[in-house]
Design an enzyme around this catalytic site. Structure first.
Site, mmCIF file in Angstrom:
data_model
loop_
_atom_site.group_PDB
_atom_site.id
_atom_site.type_symbol
_atom_site.label_atom_id
_atom_site.label_comp_id
_atom_site.label_asym_id
_atom_site.label_seq_id
_atom_site.Cartn_x
_atom_site.Cartn_y
_atom_site.Cartn_z
ATOM 1 N N MET A 223 16.662 -4.015 32.775
ATOM 2 C CA MET A 223 16.268 -3.672 34.148
ATOM 3 C C MET A 223 15.350 -4.726 34.773
ATOM 4 O O MET A 223 15.508 -5.081 35.937
ATOM 5 C CB MET A 223 15.582 -2.304 34.185
ATOM 6 N N TYR B 24 19.225 -4.861 24.346
ATOM 7 C CA TYR B 24 19.830 -3.549 24.102
ATOM 8 C C TYR B 24 21.207 -3.655 23.448
ATOM 9 O O TYR B 24 22.014 -4.508 23.834
ATOM 10 C CB TYR B 24 19.994 -2.788 25.420
ATOM 11 N N LYS C 45 24.002 -9.246 59.287
ATOM 12 C CA LYS C 45 23.852 -7.908 58.703
ATOM 13 C C LYS C 45 23.250 -8.011 57.298
ATOM 14 O O LYS C 45 23.210 -9.110 56.719
ATOM 15 C CB LYS C 45 25.203 -7.204 58.657
ATOM 16 N N ARG D 60 40.393 -0.069 57.937
ATOM 17 C CA ARG D 60 39.028 0.455 57.855
ATOM 18 C C ARG D 60 38.693 1.101 59.190
ATOM 19 O O ARG D 60 38.983 2.269 59.380
ATOM 20 C CB ARG D 60 38.064 -0.681 57.469
HETATM 21 C C1 LIG Z 1 30.721 -8.964 57.637
HETATM 22 C C2 LIG Z 1 31.704 -9.203 58.706
HETATM 23 C C3 LIG Z 1 32.083 -10.505 59.050
HETATM 24 C C4 LIG Z 1 31.606 -11.736 58.309
HETATM 25 O O1 LIG Z 1 32.349 -11.878 57.118
HETATM 26 P P1 LIG Z 1 32.224 -13.196 56.202
HETATM 27 O O2 LIG Z 1 33.345 -13.080 55.275
HETATM 28 O O3 LIG Z 1 30.896 -13.095 55.512
HETATM 29 O O4 LIG Z 1 32.292 -14.344 57.104
HETATM 30 C C5 LIG Z 1 32.922 -10.664 60.133
HETATM 31 N N1 LIG Z 1 33.401 -9.599 60.819
HETATM 32 C C6 LIG Z 1 33.071 -8.330 60.492
HETATM 33 C C7 LIG Z 1 33.627 -7.195 61.273
HETATM 34 C C8 LIG Z 1 32.224 -8.093 59.426
HETATM 35 O O5 LIG Z 1 31.918 -6.838 59.096
#
Ligand SMILES: *Cc1c(COP(=O)(O)O)cnc(C)c1O
Length: 369
Positions: free
Chosen positions: A309, A260, A43, A135
């Site tokens: 930036m 800054y 992802k 979640r």
């Molecule tokens: C992102 C994610 C993972 C991977 O998590 P890591 O800590 O990067 O290994 C595994 N399961 C779900 C559901 C995730 O959203």
């Protein structure tokens, strides 16, 4: 491995070592029981590494890919090497049709949600159970009755049943109890979904619990060579180094305010270099004034004043012969010196996942193998 020539006009680039990616998935494999499938999490553009290139390398050792959403799944499908793709988070109602037609495995928290997909055709689902993450997922207490409803739906195949670990890198007792409870739940659900695979472990889970006694593991961060637990860092090879070039060398007098807010005032004459990355590239503004540094010619140099930036300013007083165009390492290795991404993250009050996924579009991805 010789460093291929990086074009001189690259201002800032993420150097991606595909060999390290291969090394890491092999290390994950060794921690899992035979027959346990790897769900490679790619992802967020493979945590900033480039999902298309990463998937090409990972496909061989991967049973199924995991992405966050439908768009990512659609982009990944042509390079997934025939592997299935799981959407790890829920689709919007308006995305469900496309997800079903794409043949992806979708994550559902209820039978009703699965039915909403099935209205568009046959669908494979990952039934998520909330055992403590708070979640997505079905409440663990109602999982058995929900599963019975799910099993009665036409056009729905339960590909897998899963849960997520919220504290695998900080609370061993909670995690062990969570995994134990989930394994118990599996025995109850086995009869309902005889073909489903069960999964729970993320990177920290793989490190502390192996496959957790389940059929699939879902590593993300460790594939990219960063361990959420420092004790395991030496097992993995960081895939990404973030580089840039010196854009300007200056000699500053004592008493000069830098950046800054003039939070840094030089107390003696110093040589500064300007590096063309800033918070718009994902270099964390919160790193300002917290001891962060970069490597110039293999020498650690402190960040001076605030991150802006598009540029940062660095103390290169101790660097012999620094010139414009010199390579700068924001994290990663330069010779024997190294700045781990976790160090930059800690100095910025955040985590490595955040830094890696925040690296912006102006930073080119440069691959070597
Ligand atoms: C992102 C994610 C993972 C991977 O998590 P890591 O800590 O990067 O290994 C595994 N399961 C779900 C559901 C995730 O959203």
């Amino acid at each position: 491995m010789p460093n291929p020539i990086v074009p001189e006009d690259l201002r800032s680039w993420a150097e991606i070592d595909l060999g390290a990616l291969r090394h890491n998935i092999c290390r994950v494999r060794e921690r899992l029981g035979p027959g346990v499938g790897i769900l490679s999490v790619v992802k967020a553009n493979a945590y900033g590494h480039g999902a298309l290139r990463a998937a090409g390398v990972l496909a061989e050792g991967t049973a199924i890919f995991g992405v966050a959403n439908l768009r990512e799944a659609m982009e990944l499908a042509p390079v997934a090497g025939g592997r299935d793709i799981m959407l790890l988070s829920p689709c919007l109602p308006g995305e469900r049709r496309e997800a079903v037609l794409g043949g992806h495995v979708v994550t559902v928290s209820s039978a009703a949600e699965a039915a909403a997909y099935a209205a568009f055709g046959r669908v494979r689902v990952n039934f998520k159970i909330d055992t403590g993450m708070g979640r997505v997922g079905c409440d663990a207490g109602t999982a058995e009755s929900e599963a019975a409803d799910l099993a009665r739906l036409d056009g729905v195949e339960v590909h897998s049943v899963s849960t997520h670990l919220p504290s695998a890198d900080e609370d061993d007792r909670f995690t062990a109890r969570q995994l134990r409870d989930f394994v118990v739940l599996r025995e109850a659900l086995r009869g309902v979904f005889p073909r489903a695979k069960f999964h729970a472990v993320n990177s920290a889970g793989v490190l502390t619990n192996g496959d957790g006694g389940l059929e699939i593991a879902r590593p993300g961060l460790i594939l990219y060579g960063v361990s959420p637990l420092p004790a395991f860092q030496s097992v993995f090879r960081p895939v990404m180094s973030w580089k840039a070039r010196v854009a300007l060398v200056r000699d500053m007098p004592a008493g000069a305010g830098i950046s800054y807010g003039r939070t840094f005032i030089s107390t003696k004459p110093m040589r500064t270099v300007v590096v063309p990355v800033g918070y718009a590239d994902g270099f964390p503004r919160q790193a300002s004034g917290n001891g962060a540094g970069v490597l110039v010619r293999g020498v650690r140099c402190s960040l001076l004043g605030r991150v802006t930036m598009d540029q940062i300013i660095v103390d290169a007083t101790g660097v012999e012969g620094v010139v414009e165009g010199d390579e700068v390492t924001l994290f990663g290795k330069d010779g024997d010196a190294e700045i781990p991404v976790s160090e930059l993250a800690a100095q910025s009050g955040t985590i490595a996942w955040d830094i890696l996924t925040g690296i912006g579009r102006r930073v080119e991805r440069f691959y070597r193998d």
